[in-house]
Design a protein around this motif. Sequence first.
Motif, PDB file in Angstrom:
ATOM      1  N   TYR A  35       0.845  -1.181   0.000  1.00  0.00           N
ATOM      2  CA  TYR A  35       0.000   0.000   0.000  1.00  0.00           C
ATOM      3  C   TYR A  35       0.889   1.242   0.000  1.00  0.00           C
ATOM      4  O   TYR A  35       2.008   1.221   0.514  1.00  0.00           O
ATOM      5  CB  TYR A  35      -0.880   0.049   1.257  1.00  0.00           C
ATOM      6  CG  TYR A  35      -1.941  -1.034   1.347  1.00  0.00           C
ATOM      7  CD1 TYR A  35      -1.632  -2.294   1.842  1.00  0.00           C
ATOM      8  CD2 TYR A  35      -3.248  -0.778   0.949  1.00  0.00           C
ATOM      9  CE1 TYR A  35      -2.605  -3.283   1.927  1.00  0.00           C
ATOM     10  CE2 TYR A  35      -4.234  -1.758   1.041  1.00  0.00           C
ATOM     11  CZ  TYR A  35      -3.892  -3.000   1.533  1.00  0.00           C
ATOM     12  OH  TYR A  35      -4.873  -3.973   1.621  1.00  0.00           O
ATOM     13  N   LEU A  91       3.663   0.839   2.755  1.00  0.00           N
ATOM     14  CA  LEU A  91       3.318  -0.155   3.761  1.00  0.00           C
ATOM     15  C   LEU A  91       3.187  -1.525   3.124  1.00  0.00           C
ATOM     16  O   LEU A  91       2.610  -1.665   2.051  1.00  0.00           O
ATOM     17  CB  LEU A  91       2.000   0.211   4.438  1.00  0.00           C
ATOM     18  CG  LEU A  91       1.980   1.507   5.253  1.00  0.00           C
ATOM     19  CD1 LEU A  91       0.558   1.910   5.571  1.00  0.00           C
ATOM     20  CD2 LEU A  91       2.769   1.345   6.539  1.00  0.00           C
ATOM     21  N   PHE A 107       0.284  -5.318   9.280  1.00  0.00           N
ATOM     22  CA  PHE A 107       1.103  -4.344   8.588  1.00  0.00           C
ATOM     23  C   PHE A 107       2.485  -4.205   9.216  1.00  0.00           C
ATOM     24  O   PHE A 107       2.651  -4.303  10.431  1.00  0.00           O
ATOM     25  CB  PHE A 107       0.427  -2.968   8.600  1.00  0.00           C
ATOM     26  CG  PHE A 107      -0.710  -2.866   7.625  1.00  0.00           C
ATOM     27  CD1 PHE A 107      -1.962  -3.385   7.938  1.00  0.00           C
ATOM     28  CD2 PHE A 107      -0.533  -2.253   6.395  1.00  0.00           C
ATOM     29  CE1 PHE A 107      -3.011  -3.293   7.035  1.00  0.00           C
ATOM     30  CE2 PHE A 107      -1.583  -2.152   5.490  1.00  0.00           C
ATOM     31  CZ  PHE A 107      -2.816  -2.677   5.812  1.00  0.00           C
ATOM     32  N   GLY A 108       3.449  -3.926   8.358  1.00  0.00           N
ATOM     33  CA  GLY A 108       4.767  -3.545   8.814  1.00  0.00           C
ATOM     34  C   GLY A 108       4.813  -2.070   9.167  1.00  0.00           C
ATOM     35  O   GLY A 108       3.830  -1.349   8.982  1.00  0.00           O
TER      36      GLY A 108
END
Lengths: 116, 115
Positions: A35, A91, A107-108
Amino acid sequence: GAGVSQSPRYKVAKRGQDVALRCDPISGHVSLFWYQQALGQGPEFLTYFQNEAQLDKSGLPSDRFFAERPEGSVSTLKIQRTQQEDSAVYLCASSFRSGAGGYEQYFGPGTRLTVT
Amino acid sequence: AQSVTQPDIHITVSEGASLELRCNYSYGATPYLFWYVQSPGQGLQLLLKYFSGDTLVQGIKGFEAEFKRSQSSFNLRKPSVHWSDAAEYFCAVGLTNNAGNMLTFGGGTRLMVKP
């Protein structure tokens, strides 16, 4: 266990340079998403992998953006000839099917790209 | 195409007060709904999700959300806000219940907490 990791956390590139952003998903997660989050906005979908197959790249903004996941684990998002409008947080998320029956994305921390 | 609207860009509440963050979605069928929180310099942390069943869902950190089909809403609530809740909150919708379930996010609501 370990979460999604991304590197580098911060990247400054001069306009026209190529950059490569790395994502290490949670072990065993077959689905991986990228993203783009512009300043002050919500994340926007770029692309999706299932194992090594890129099944959806409809969100990639231009042909300067390229993503790969050759062994179905680590993924790299590459941006060629960076432009100022590419400045954003990128992301990565990996996904699994939860006990509730649906898919959850984790998510990271993101890579903040600044193009000068 | 589906869309998610978070009408409030900024909200300020006093510590200990109750909180409600609004989320409206546009989609023709029952969506899969999520709330995420993002602290400065951090990624997105999943607070809660709705897939099916009971329309009132409980999440982490004392948050809950209620799915109201008739209003196309999925508002996030907390009865008593803590200073550590100050962050950006994102509502998201997924259209499918499969591995390729990409998320569409709202623009976010920034929560500030007064002491």
